[in-house]
Design a protein around this motif. Structure first.
Motif, PDB file in Angstrom:
ATOM      1  N   GLU A 177      -3.010  11.007  -0.412  1.00 33.97           N
ATOM      2  CA  GLU A 177      -4.440  11.034  -0.724  1.00 33.97           C
ATOM      3  C   GLU A 177      -4.798   9.758  -1.480  1.00 33.97           C
ATOM      4  O   GLU A 177      -4.054   9.312  -2.364  1.00 33.97           O
ATOM      5  CB  GLU A 177      -4.738  12.266  -1.579  1.00 33.97           C
ATOM      6  CG  GLU A 177      -6.191  12.645  -1.655  1.00 33.97           C
ATOM      7  CD  GLU A 177      -6.395  13.989  -2.346  1.00 33.97           C
ATOM      8  OE1 GLU A 177      -7.522  14.511  -2.298  1.00 33.97           O
ATOM      9  OE2 GLU A 177      -5.432  14.511  -2.950  1.00 33.97           O
ATOM     10  N   THR A 178      -5.928   9.152  -1.125  1.00 38.59           N
ATOM     11  CA  THR A 178      -6.342   7.912  -1.785  1.00 38.59           C
ATOM     12  C   THR A 178      -7.628   8.122  -2.558  1.00 38.59           C
ATOM     13  O   THR A 178      -8.447   8.991  -2.228  1.00 38.59           O
ATOM     14  CB  THR A 178      -6.542   6.779  -0.764  1.00 38.59           C
ATOM     15  OG1 THR A 178      -7.572   7.147   0.150  1.00 38.59           O
ATOM     16  CG2 THR A 178      -5.254   6.507   0.005  1.00 38.59           C
ATOM     17  N   PHE A 179      -7.790   7.319  -3.605  1.00 41.18           N
ATOM     18  CA  PHE A 179      -8.918   7.445  -4.515  1.00 41.18           C
ATOM     19  C   PHE A 179      -9.490   6.067  -4.792  1.00 41.18           C
ATOM     20  O   PHE A 179      -8.814   5.049  -4.582  1.00 41.18           O
ATOM     21  CB  PHE A 179      -8.474   8.072  -5.845  1.00 41.18           C
ATOM     22  CG  PHE A 179      -7.730   9.364  -5.709  1.00 41.18           C
ATOM     23  CD1 PHE A 179      -8.365  10.577  -5.915  1.00 41.18           C
ATOM     24  CD2 PHE A 179      -6.373   9.367  -5.369  1.00 41.18           C
ATOM     25  CE1 PHE A 179      -7.670  11.770  -5.789  1.00 41.18           C
ATOM     26  CE2 PHE A 179      -5.677  10.557  -5.242  1.00 41.18           C
ATOM     27  CZ  PHE A 179      -6.327  11.758  -5.446  1.00 41.18           C
ATOM     28  N   SER A 180     -10.710   6.071  -5.303  1.00 40.70           N
ATOM     29  CA  SER A 180     -11.317   4.800  -5.686  1.00 40.70           C
ATOM     30  C   SER A 180     -10.610   4.239  -6.912  1.00 40.70           C
ATOM     31  O   SER A 180     -10.378   4.956  -7.888  1.00 40.70           O
ATOM     32  CB  SER A 180     -12.804   5.002  -5.983  1.00 40.70           C
ATOM     33  OG  SER A 180     -13.349   3.840  -6.562  1.00 40.70           O
ATOM     34  N   ALA A 181     -10.283   2.957  -6.864  1.00 40.52           N
ATOM     35  CA  ALA A 181      -9.639   2.318  -8.014  1.00 40.52           C
ATOM     36  C   ALA A 181     -10.621   2.010  -9.120  1.00 40.52           C
ATOM     37  O   ALA A 181     -10.222   1.703 -10.244  1.00 40.52           O
ATOM     38  CB  ALA A 181      -8.934   1.033  -7.565  1.00 40.52           C
ATOM     39  N   SER A 182     -11.920   2.116  -8.826  1.00 40.67           N
ATOM     40  CA  SER A 182     -12.922   1.771  -9.837  1.00 40.67           C
ATOM     41  C   SER A 182     -13.370   2.980 -10.652  1.00 40.67           C
ATOM     42  O   SER A 182     -14.250   2.877 -11.488  1.00 40.67           O
ATOM     43  CB  SER A 182     -14.145   1.143  -9.156  1.00 40.67           C
ATOM     44  OG  SER A 182     -14.746   2.064  -8.261  1.00 40.67           O
ATOM     45  N   ASP A 235       2.193  -1.733  -0.031  1.00 39.53           N
ATOM     46  CA  ASP A 235       1.123  -2.288  -0.865  1.00 39.53           C
ATOM     47  C   ASP A 235       1.751  -2.771  -2.152  1.00 39.53           C
ATOM     48  O   ASP A 235       2.982  -2.803  -2.282  1.00 39.53           O
ATOM     49  CB  ASP A 235       0.040  -1.234  -1.124  1.00 39.53           C
ATOM     50  CG  ASP A 235      -1.340  -1.866  -1.324  1.00 39.53           C
ATOM     51  OD1 ASP A 235      -1.437  -2.860  -2.055  1.00 39.53           O
ATOM     52  OD2 ASP A 235      -2.317  -1.335  -0.756  1.00 39.53           O
ATOM     53  N   TYR A 236       0.910  -3.130  -3.145  1.00 41.52           N
ATOM     54  CA  TYR A 236       1.377  -3.573  -4.453  1.00 41.52           C
ATOM     55  C   TYR A 236       0.741  -2.700  -5.532  1.00 41.52           C
ATOM     56  O   TYR A 236      -0.429  -2.323  -5.439  1.00 41.52           O
ATOM     57  CB  TYR A 236       0.984  -5.030  -4.723  1.00 41.52           C
ATOM     58  CG  TYR A 236       1.586  -6.029  -3.784  1.00 41.52           C
ATOM     59  CD1 TYR A 236       2.796  -6.668  -4.086  1.00 41.52           C
ATOM     60  CD2 TYR A 236       0.930  -6.378  -2.609  1.00 41.52           C
ATOM     61  CE1 TYR A 236       3.337  -7.615  -3.216  1.00 41.52           C
ATOM     62  CE2 TYR A 236       1.464  -7.311  -1.741  1.00 41.52           C
ATOM     63  CZ  TYR A 236       2.663  -7.931  -2.050  1.00 41.52           C
ATOM     64  OH  TYR A 236       3.201  -8.858  -1.193  1.00 41.52           O
ATOM     65  N   VAL A 237       1.515  -2.372  -6.561  1.00 38.77           N
ATOM     66  CA  VAL A 237       0.979  -1.711  -7.754  1.00 38.77           C
ATOM     67  C   VAL A 237       0.603  -2.778  -8.755  1.00 38.77           C
ATOM     68  O   VAL A 237       1.381  -3.712  -8.997  1.00 38.77           O
ATOM     69  CB  VAL A 237       2.014  -0.738  -8.361  1.00 38.77           C
ATOM     70  CG1 VAL A 237       1.617  -0.357  -9.787  1.00 38.77           C
ATOM     71  CG2 VAL A 237       2.137   0.507  -7.502  1.00 38.77           C
ATOM     72  N   SER A 257      -4.777  -3.430  -3.191  1.00 42.58           N
ATOM     73  CA  SER A 257      -5.750  -3.383  -2.096  1.00 42.58           C
ATOM     74  C   SER A 257      -7.078  -2.755  -2.511  1.00 42.58           C
ATOM     75  O   SER A 257      -8.031  -2.732  -1.728  1.00 42.58           O
ATOM     76  CB  SER A 257      -5.161  -2.594  -0.931  1.00 42.58           C
ATOM     77  OG  SER A 257      -4.847  -1.269  -1.340  1.00 42.58           O
ATOM     78  N   GLY A 258      -7.144  -2.226  -3.750  1.00 36.18           N
ATOM     79  CA  GLY A 258      -8.382  -1.611  -4.212  1.00 36.18           C
ATOM     80  C   GLY A 258      -8.368  -0.093  -4.132  1.00 36.18           C
ATOM     81  O   GLY A 258      -9.373   0.559  -4.439  1.00 36.18           O
ATOM     82  N   LEU A 259      -7.244   0.486  -3.741  1.00 35.37           N
ATOM     83  CA  LEU A 259      -7.101   1.934  -3.690  1.00 35.37           C
ATOM     84  C   LEU A 259      -6.328   2.424  -4.916  1.00 35.37           C
ATOM     85  O   LEU A 259      -5.693   1.648  -5.636  1.00 35.37           O
ATOM     86  CB  LEU A 259      -6.361   2.359  -2.418  1.00 35.37           C
ATOM     87  CG  LEU A 259      -7.011   1.963  -1.081  1.00 35.37           C
ATOM     88  CD1 LEU A 259      -6.083   2.292   0.081  1.00 35.37           C
ATOM     89  CD2 LEU A 259      -8.353   2.674  -0.908  1.00 35.37           C
ATOM     90  N   ARG A 260      -6.385   3.743  -5.139  1.00 41.23           N
ATOM     91  CA  ARG A 260      -5.596   4.382  -6.192  1.00 41.23           C
ATOM     92  C   ARG A 260      -4.885   5.579  -5.565  1.00 41.23           C
ATOM     93  O   ARG A 260      -5.450   6.312  -4.768  1.00 41.23           O
ATOM     94  CB  ARG A 260      -6.515   4.823  -7.338  1.00 41.23           C
ATOM     95  CG  ARG A 260      -5.822   5.476  -8.508  1.00 41.23           C
ATOM     96  CD  ARG A 260      -6.743   5.515  -9.747  1.00 41.23           C
ATOM     97  NE  ARG A 260      -8.063   6.025  -9.424  1.00 41.23           N
ATOM     98  CZ  ARG A 260      -8.440   7.314  -9.529  1.00 41.23           C
ATOM     99  NH1 ARG A 260      -7.556   8.221  -9.915  1.00 41.23           N
ATOM    100  NH2 ARG A 260      -9.668   7.676  -9.240  1.00 41.23           N
ATOM    101  N   PHE A 307      -7.382  -3.869   7.551  1.00 44.24           N
ATOM    102  CA  PHE A 307      -5.944  -4.008   7.373  1.00 44.24           C
ATOM    103  C   PHE A 307      -5.684  -4.988   6.235  1.00 44.24           C
ATOM    104  O   PHE A 307      -6.141  -6.137   6.262  1.00 44.24           O
ATOM    105  CB  PHE A 307      -5.290  -4.521   8.656  1.00 44.24           C
ATOM    106  CG  PHE A 307      -5.483  -3.582   9.826  1.00 44.24           C
ATOM    107  CD1 PHE A 307      -4.677  -2.472   9.980  1.00 44.24           C
ATOM    108  CD2 PHE A 307      -6.481  -3.822  10.766  1.00 44.24           C
ATOM    109  CE1 PHE A 307      -4.854  -1.621  11.059  1.00 44.24           C
ATOM    110  CE2 PHE A 307      -6.656  -2.970  11.844  1.00 44.24           C
ATOM    111  CZ  PHE A 307      -5.857  -1.850  11.995  1.00 44.24           C
ATOM    112  N   HIS A 308      -4.936  -4.515   5.202  1.00 44.87           N
ATOM    113  CA  HIS A 308      -4.660  -5.376   4.057  1.00 44.87           C
ATOM    114  C   HIS A 308      -3.487  -6.306   4.360  1.00 44.87           C
ATOM    115  O   HIS A 308      -2.598  -5.972   5.156  1.00 44.87           O
ATOM    116  CB  HIS A 308      -4.369  -4.522   2.821  1.00 44.87           C
ATOM    117  CG  HIS A 308      -5.473  -3.551   2.506  1.00 44.87           C
ATOM    118  ND1 HIS A 308      -6.774  -3.960   2.314  1.00 44.87           N
ATOM    119  CD2 HIS A 308      -5.474  -2.186   2.393  1.00 44.87           C
ATOM    120  CE1 HIS A 308      -7.530  -2.890   2.069  1.00 44.87           C
ATOM    121  NE2 HIS A 308      -6.770  -1.797   2.120  1.00 44.87           N
TER     122      HIS A 308
END
Length: 978
Positions: free
Chosen positions: A614-619, A638-640, A665-668, A725-726
């Motif tokens: 599940e992905t969330f907004s990083a903001s 991806d990268y943390v 990538s801007g996801l959480r 695509f990141h």
């Protein structure tokens, strides 16, 4: 030994051996004529009525007119009503026997009129008056002298018949020692036989009721029994002697009726218990102090089995809750016996005990309950109420409600209803609510009170009552139909109950939108103070299952954190305030730290380890995903960046710690869904070199040839699906799609793939995966009909989780949900669908298990069936359906509309919600709230099987409409490659 005594002994022995009539000729001799069986069992093959040779009958008595009593053609007997409903009238109680003939007639007329007004179709005349005398002329019983030419018993019989009543008369065989039943025979000798014989001849020759009921035949042991046996018993055993007396008397009675009144049905009026089952395994489950077979020495079962009687009437005087003579045990035992013998069985009810202090008789409903129970018993032929006077007195309207049940104006289910409370579930507890809600069910025919005040119910007896609580101890006593329930509730005022994030330190990046919530009184003014800034909080429009039956609601707020600096910023704790009823209370949540500004070198390569992360907004810091965020497949890279984000959330009164990582990538993502990988696996400069689009009747599958398993961001709009695509800098050429029902093209530009939807809004989810290094995006194609669909049905709650409670403990939400869901499964399967019904009848699956089982079924859609509830509004009503992803809203819209129509209730419409079982992006999923169990009218419908079927039909119709809408593009199949 005197000759007469010897002859009597021999006669009694003969009576025990066969059902014979004993007549004493007065000259020291006894004649034993054959007695024809009168009951239905007389026709049974193999029945032997006597082991002795028949003896020719004696010549007719000179006192009987010549020819009367001679053999004649069988006389047809009056048929009783299909279900007898009779009342007993007794001299001295129900009509006076004092005064002249005119006044006695007037009293009898009035009693019969009252019986007719009570809608009775039968009349039982108890010939034994209150003073111990009988109405008819008798040599061995006390009797009155009437005016010449007037016979009150004949008059009562005639008037009863004239009013269309089936008339029965109770005839007593005892020797005059009349007291409480059973009457005691104090003497058995030739004189008694003479007197009984004379009385029976006179009675049967004089009166012609429709039926006669014989009573007063028991021979219980007393201090003189053995002495009588020694002087009169002859050579027979003592027990045999005691048992022979009742049978001798009854045999005389039956013989007289057959000879002189062949058109009258002959019945046995029996005590409640033949034998207790602990004395005789064939007996009833009772603890009677007097049993006919043992204490009374009258084997009434034997008499019936030998076919002596046309019918039996049983004095079932115990209440339903009587510990010794429970009504149901007595009535069911006798009706079962009678049913096996093929004879009518009438239950005599103790109407004289109605609304008295006798055990189980304090309320109006006992008589009606007994009739309702009896009607379910095979062999039951009707009821006799033993006191006209008590029915006319009508305490607590007991007779009125009984008549109402008979004529259909009073419902059986109401009469059978006792006080039933479903809320609160506990009677002693501590509450933080300012009020308490009592919900339950009563019999609407009689009042229920709380602390002495009448509770207002609806027409079915349902009620929902809010009572205010004061600080400290509160006592509420609810009383209904003799049942009392007392609640002891301790009130503690807590305006703000919980805050999330709840405790510890929450470290987040600068500029992040901090989401927080609090549970507080629904009517409170709630706000938070963060970093010295007051932030207003608003009611969360998404219902919180944990607090729907309380005075609390969840409030939400957000605050944008200041930008990061070169050092960590401590903003202090979140403090939530609640203002309510002149009070201001606060509760403290987590302490907020803003992380120092990150440098690019801080990124650590990671891989997705969950099947669908599940992905969330990083903001933001919300622990709810959004419908615009699709999951990442296992193996995506991806990268943390930054430290792990941890905070505690209060959910359903329990603390849960959430841990997240922010991706470059801007996801959480949840910390548990990723793992670190080596730098050599880090995604960089990825190239997608080609792709294939394949469509069949079930799926559209897009397979992308990618050099690295990069993460991506997928978005849905009504017009297109976009995939960014990141860490990718090379994409293949675009292509128009002509063989695909979902997409019209595959357009590549920069780092993004755009898939325009062939028909606006027509989409059914996506299941992504990395397979052999290739990214596989599998989309559901709309099925052509329900018969081509796989559908998951999830009945809400189940097992030890009852869900919301309505007004009946036997019908909580889980039972309603399961009933509707099973009906729905049957309907969809009948249409050809492949249905997966989660078995929640005995299993309480977690939310995660439900989603896992649904996903494993690979469905076209999933439907979770629930019922709604309102904490403090019994008027809240209507149907609503919740969705999470936008392409599910159509199914929710159809479902809510169609269900509201069949329930004739408010359509509250389709609503967005964060329900876990709907938070999937692989297929359409909705949660339906069919109706409110807290609303009396809707609850009554929801527990009704016919309405459950209609609701299921409405959902089935919604599924058909939704799939028909999605299939507008028709079917396209084929493979297209770049």
């Amino acid at each position: 030994m005197p000759a007469a005594v010897l002859c009597l002994a021999l006669a009694l022995v003969t009576c025990v051996m066969g059902a014979v009539a004993l007549q004493y000729n007065g000259d020291g001799r006894f004649a034993l004529p054959t007695i024809a069986a009168s009951g239905p069992s007389a026709a049974r093959p193999g029945m032997i009525l006597s082991s002795e040779p028949s003896v020719q009958p004696e010549q007719p008595d000179e006192s009987v007119p010549e020819g009367e009593g001679e053999a004649s053609e069988p006389v047809e007997k009056t048929q009783p009503p299909q279900e007898l409903r009779a009342v007993t009238i007794k001299p001295g109680r129900d009509f006076s026997v004092e005064g002249d003939a005119a006044s006695i007639r007037e009293g009898i007329d009035q009693a019969i009129d009252q019986a007719v007004q009570l809608t009775m179709n039968g009349l039982v005349i108890d010939t034994l008056g209150s003073d111990g005398s009988v109405l008819y002329s008798s040599e061995q019983l006390p009797c009155r002298q009437w005016e010449e030419g007037f016979d009150p018993l004949s008059y009562a019989i005639e008037q009863g018949k004239a009013n269309g009543l089936y008339v029965s008369v109770i005839c007593y065989l005892t020797d005059g020692s009349m007291g409480e039943t059973p009457a005691v025979l104090t003497e058995v000798n030739a004189s008694l036989i003479d007197a009984v014989t004379a009385d029976l001849k006179r009675f049967s020759s004089t009166y012609t009721p429709d039926a006669v009921l014989f009573d007063g035949y028991h021979n219980p042991q007393d201090g003189g029994s053995y002495l009588r046996y020694l002087s009169e018993g002859g050579g027979m055993g003592y027990d045999e002697y005691m048992r022979s007396v009742p049978k001798t008397l009854l045999t005389l009675a039956v013989s007289a009726m057959q000879q002189y009144a062949p058109g009258v049905s002959v019945g046995l009026l029996s005590e409640a218990v033949w034998a207790n089952n602990y004395e005789d395994e064939r007996g009833s489950v009772t603890r009677a102090y007097f049993c006919a077979q043992t204490e009374g020495n009258a084997d009434t079962v034997e008499y019936l089995e030998e076919g002596m009687f046309d019918l039996v009437a049983v004095k079932a005087y115990g209440s339903i809750t009587d510990p010794n003579l429970p009504y149901q045990a007595v009535a069911s035992w006798w009706t079962s016996l009678a049913d096996g013998l093929g004879i009518p069985c009438y239950i005599v009810h103790a109407a004289d005990r109605a609304v008295t202090d006798a055990v189980g008789w304090s309320e109006y409903d006992q008589l009606a309950r007994q009739v309702i129970d009896a009607r379910e018993m095979a062999g039951y032929s009707g009821s006799i109420f033993n006191s006209l006077a008590r029915l006319i007195e009508n305490p607590k309207d007991c007779a009125g409600k009984l008549i109402g049940y008979f004529d259909g104006t009073v419902k059986a289910e109401h009469i059978m209803q006792d006080l039933e409370l479903t809320k609160p579930e506990k009677t002693t507890f501590t509450s933080f609510d300012p009020s308490v809600l009592f919900t339950g069910h009563t019999d609407p025919n009689t009042d229920a009170t709380i602390n002495g005040q009448t509770i207002v119910t609806d027409e079915n007896g349902y009620f929902q009552l809010e009572m205010q609580l004061t600080e400290g101890e509160n006592v509420f006593t609810i009383v209904h139909k003799g049942k009392t329930v007392t609640y002891n509730i301790t009130r503690i005022t807590e305006v703000v109950k919980e805050v999330s994030p709840a405790e510890g330190v929450l470290a987040v990046d600068g500029g992040t939108e901090l989401s927080f919530s609090a549970v507080a009184y629904s009517e409170a003014n709630v706000y938070a103070v963060i970093n010295g800034v007051t932030v207003p909080m608003t009611l969360d429009e998404n219902p919180d299952e944990a607090y729907r039956d309380t005075a609390y609601s969840r409030f939400i707020g957000s605050y944008t954190l200041p930008d990061a600096t070169t050092s960590v910023q401590n903003l202090g704790a979140i403090v939530v305030y609640g203002e309510w009823d002149g009070l201001t209370k606060s509760k403290t949540g987590a302490t907020i730290h803003v992380n120092e500004r990150l440098l690019p070198s801080d990124g650590t390569p990671v891989v997705i380890t969950a099947d669908a992360a599940e992905t969330f907004s990083a903001s933001t810091t919300s622990h709810y995903s959004e419908p615009t965020y699709f999951p990442l497949p296992k193996g995506a890279l991806d990268y943390v960046v930054g430290d792990e984000i941890r905070f505690t959330v209060q959910e359903s009164g329990e603390s849960r710690v959430y841990s997240f990582y922010k991706l470059q990538s801007g996801l959480r993502v949840l910390s548990e869904d990723v793992a670190a990988v080596s730098d050599s696996s880090a995604p960089v400069n990825n190239r997608i070199t080609g792709y294939t689009v394949k469509s069949d009747s079930r799926y559209t599958t897009i397979t992308l040839d990618t050099e690295q398993q990069v993460s991506y961001t997928m978005r849905y709009t009504a017009d297109a699906i976009t995939i960014q695509f990141h860490y990718t800098n090379s994409l293949p050429d675009s292509m128009t799609l002509s063989k695909n029902p979902l997409f019209s093209a595959a357009n590549f530009s920069g780092d993004t793939l755009t898939l325009p939807l062939r028909n606006r809004g027509i989409f059914m989810g996506c299941a992504p995966s990395y397979q052999n290094g290739k990214l596989v995006l599998r989309f559901n194609n709309p099925p052509s009909s329900v018969s081509k669909a796989t559908i998951v049905i999830d009945p809400g709650h189940g097992g030890n989780d009852s869900g919301a409670l309505g007004y009946l403990a036997a019908y909580p939400e889980k039972t309603i949900n399961y009933g509707i869901a099973t009906e729905l499964a049957d309907l969809l399967e009948a249409k050809g669908a492949d249905v997966v019904l989660l078995d929640t009848k005995y299993n309480n699956y977690s939310l995660q298990q439900r989603v896992e089982m649904a996903t494993q079924a690979d469905p076209h859609l999933s439907i979770s069936v629930h019922s709604n509830s309102s904490a403090y509004s019994a008027s809240a009503a209507g149907t609503e359906a919740y969705y999470f992803n936008y392409w599910s809203s159509g199914l929710a819209q159809f479902s809510s509309s169609y269900i509201a129509s069949v329930l004739n209730t408010t359509n509250r419409g389709q609503k967005f919600g964060y329900y876990y079982v709907t938070r999937t992006m692989q297929y359409p999923a909705i949660l339906i709230e069919t109706g409110f169990v807290s609303n009396q009218t809707e609850y009554h419908k929801l527990i009704n099987e016919d309405y459950q079927q209609e609701i299921a039909q409405a959902i089935s119709k919604a599924v058909s409409s939704y799939l028909s809408y999605l299939y507008e593009a028709g079917s396209m199949t084929g493979t297209e490659s770049s």
